[in-house]
Design an enzyme around this catalytic site. Structure first.
Site, PDB file in Angstrom:
ATOM      1  N   ASP A 187       0.912  -1.140   0.000  1.00 28.36           N
ATOM      2  CA  ASP A 187       0.000   0.000   0.000  1.00 28.36           C
ATOM      3  C   ASP A 187       0.949   1.186   0.000  1.00 28.36           C
ATOM      4  O   ASP A 187       1.576   1.483   1.017  1.00 28.36           O
ATOM      5  CB  ASP A 187      -0.880  -0.003   1.257  1.00 28.36           C
ATOM      6  CG  ASP A 187      -1.900   1.118   1.207  1.00 28.36           C
ATOM      7  OD1 ASP A 187      -1.498   2.261   0.905  1.00 28.36           O
ATOM      8  OD2 ASP A 187      -3.088   0.866   1.454  1.00 28.36           O
ATOM      9  N   HIS A 188       1.092   1.844  -1.143  1.00 27.56           N
ATOM     10  CA  HIS A 188       2.212   2.790  -1.241  1.00 27.56           C
ATOM     11  C   HIS A 188       2.042   3.983  -0.298  1.00 27.56           C
ATOM     12  O   HIS A 188       3.009   4.684  -0.029  1.00 27.56           O
ATOM     13  CB  HIS A 188       2.483   3.214  -2.688  1.00 27.56           C
ATOM     14  CG  HIS A 188       1.445   4.081  -3.289  1.00 27.56           C
ATOM     15  ND1 HIS A 188       0.302   3.589  -3.832  1.00 27.56           N
ATOM     16  CD2 HIS A 188       1.388   5.422  -3.422  1.00 27.56           C
ATOM     17  CE1 HIS A 188      -0.417   4.597  -4.279  1.00 27.56           C
ATOM     18  NE2 HIS A 188       0.208   5.730  -4.039  1.00 27.56           N
ATOM     19  N   HIS A 250      -5.982   2.821   1.216  1.00 26.61           N
ATOM     20  CA  HIS A 250      -5.114   3.925   1.656  1.00 26.61           C
ATOM     21  C   HIS A 250      -5.682   4.705   2.849  1.00 26.61           C
ATOM     22  O   HIS A 250      -4.975   4.986   3.810  1.00 26.61           O
ATOM     23  CB  HIS A 250      -4.858   4.895   0.504  1.00 26.61           C
ATOM     24  CG  HIS A 250      -4.400   4.217  -0.751  1.00 26.61           C
ATOM     25  ND1 HIS A 250      -3.435   3.242  -0.754  1.00 26.61           N
ATOM     26  CD2 HIS A 250      -4.772   4.363  -2.051  1.00 26.61           C
ATOM     27  CE1 HIS A 250      -3.227   2.831  -2.000  1.00 26.61           C
ATOM     28  NE2 HIS A 250      -4.033   3.492  -2.797  1.00 26.61           N
TER      29      HIS A 250
END
Ligand code: NAD
Length: 493
Positions: A187-188, A250
């Site tokens: 999950d950047h 996110h």
């Protein structure tokens, strides 16, 4: 984190599925190269790029070099370093559905491991459409690629499932080939330096440590707004919406990182347990609660930075009848002793006024009555954490202004980090995966609990149980999202 400081960078073969794709070009090669320049790659490593195209090593190396020229954070002027990096980039063509292709791949990898004296440590990165995750992982297992004498790890991209059921099915399949501890779900947002900094804000600052609870905090706001529309991803986005594309992963991850309480022992296991504890404490939404706690929106035409843009339904490939959510805002309640009574508001949308990801902590003012400027009131103290595109903090406090009749006015204390030197999310995450540190990756339990919380919203959207509010492109979303906070006596910061 204490138990991870000693982790080693073992020699490794980095096996990249989707090596000819967009993500590899924009993020993965630049991240690997920048780590290499920073001496954060293992002493010995090789990169095996995989794609359907019939490329030679030379063509692949030229492709990697081109991507570095465009997307590398750090200078690419050192030709010696560049050559050294490209020399370990190899290419092998593979259709991921072709079982036999994996036997050939095993040969290629084993030969290279021998040639370069790399122990059989293999890091598989799946930068491909999620429909291939299942077939790739089972072929890795059956071909023997996954049964090495060294370690194996698997990095996968979002989306992880389309709803609770599909995520569970996917995880079940995945777990037949890889153990949970070998799986690194990217999950950047968890790779963004300011998100990684959230634990330090509390643990390293007694000022905030003392205030981090419902006694002193009135509400928390998490915004992730974009100015872009659906771009090239229209057909994908029209099936996905903001709820799946942003909220389930996110926004809920940022909420976990903000709300988690520091574990007594700082270890991966404890951090993850704390995040899971936050998710387990979320008040579940029943379908009938969705309408009063969630706002769904879709953008109309408008202007972004002075340029006219079309509405969502006028975008190419979007259905005229689409009720897809391009904006979602929600009130999230955490029912534990720290946060009970403190609403967390989240919002995300496309075609909004500004591109920003920001977490705002709004503090209570128990002495407000004493110091209050009766006509105007005092402003609340705010801790604003800028996650992106800027990276920094600002603390808003009240101060008398002698130039304005000693009136109380909010002033801000700012810190902004030097953008050029800040490593990108993919650099930090790949470095962690190479060292075997999964702290900033999403554990299955977190993913499952996120889908569980989101599921009634998905159903309410599908059944059209709540209004689809229109908002003008270039605004901060529909008026209903403002009312969500006004009802509780707050406003978006
Ligand atoms: P892309 O379409 O540009 O690349 C897909 C890659 O998969 C290509 O290299 C293609 O050759 C390969 N591929 C497709 N079918 C194949 C087959 N049968 N055999 C072998 N290879 C095959 O997609 P992308 O933008 O690079 O993204 C990859 C994945 O990462 C996406 O599907 C998505 O799940 C995820 N993702 C991407 C982004 C992004 O910003 N691009 C963001 C988040 C998640």
């Amino acid at each position: 984190l204490g138990d991870l400081k000693t982790l080693e960078l073992d020699s490794v073969t980095f096996v990249l599925f989707g090596a000819t794709g967009d993500l590899a070009k924009r993020k993965i090669y630049p991240a690997l190269y920048n780590l290499f320049l920073d001496e954060k790659m293992p002493h010995t490593f090789s990169i095996v790029g995989l794609g359907r195209r019939d490329w030679s090593d030379h063509t692949f190396q030229a492709h990697v070099e081109k991507s570095l020229q465009i997307f590398s954070r750090r200078s690419i002027n050192d030709s010696y370093k560049m050559e050294e990096f490209l020399r370990v980039c190899h290419y092998s063509s593979l259709d991921v559905k072709d079982k036999k292709g994996y036997d050939k791949l095993l040969d290629v990898i084993q030969n290279q491991e021998k040639e370069m004296s790399i122990p059989e440590n293999r890091l598989f990165y799946l930068s491909v459409s999620p429909e291939f995750i299942d077939v790739i992982t089972s072929n890795i297992k059956e071909s023997g690629l996954g049964s090495s004498k060294g370690w194996k790890r698997l990095i996968i991209e979002k989306p992880f499932g389309h709803d609770l059921k599909s995520a569970q099915v996917l995880n079940e399949k995945l777990s037949q080939a890889f153990e949970e501890k070998e799986i690194y779900r990217i999950d950047h947002y968890l790779g963004k330096p300011m998100v990684q900094n959230l634990e330090a804000i509390e643990s390293a600052n007694p000022v905030f440590q003392a205030l981090w609870s419902n006694q002193y905090i009135s509400n928390v706001q998490i915004t992730a707004s974009e100015t872009v529309g659906v771009e090239q991803r229209a057909s994908y986005y029209d099936q996905t919406g903001a709820i799946r594309d942003m909220v389930q992963n996110h926004l809920l991850q940022m909420l976990m990182m903000t709300a988690m309480h520091l574990p007594k022992q700082e270890s991966v296991k404890d951090v993850r347990q704390e995040k899971v504890r936050v998710m387990e404490s979320l008040r579940p939404l029943q379908k009938e609660d969705v309408v009063s706690n969630v706002v769904r929106g879709q953008y109309d035409h408008g202007e972004i930075y002075g340029e006219p843009v079309v509405g969502y339904k006028e975008e190419p490939e979007i259905r005229d009848s689409s009720t897809n959510d391009t904006f979602v805002s929600a009130r999230v309640l955490i029912e534990d002793s720290f946060w009970s009574g403190v609403p967390f508001y989240i919002r995300t949308g496309k075609r909004m006024k500004e591109k920003t990801t920001r977490i705002v902590i709004e503090f209570k003012n128990p002495l407000n009555e004493l110091y209050i400027d009766k006509s105007e009131g005092t402003s609340p103290n705010l801790l604003m954490i800028e996650v992106s595109p800027n990276s920094g903090y600002s603390l808003q406090i009240n101060s008398k202004n002698p130039l304005n009749g000693n009136k109380l006015e909010p002033v801000a204390i700012n810190f902004s980090s030097n953008q050029e030197n800040v490593p990108e999310a993919y650099e930090l995450l790949l470095y962690d995966a190479l060292r075997g540190d999964p702290t900033f990756f999403a554990h299955w339990k977190e993913v499952e609990l996120s889908w569980k919380w989101v599921q009634p919203i998905l159903e309410a959207f599908e059944e059209n149980n709540l209004p689809l509010h229109r908002y003008r492109a270039g605004s901060m979303g529909p008026e209903a999202a403002n009312q969500l906070l006004e009802m509780d006596g707050f406003k978006w910061r």
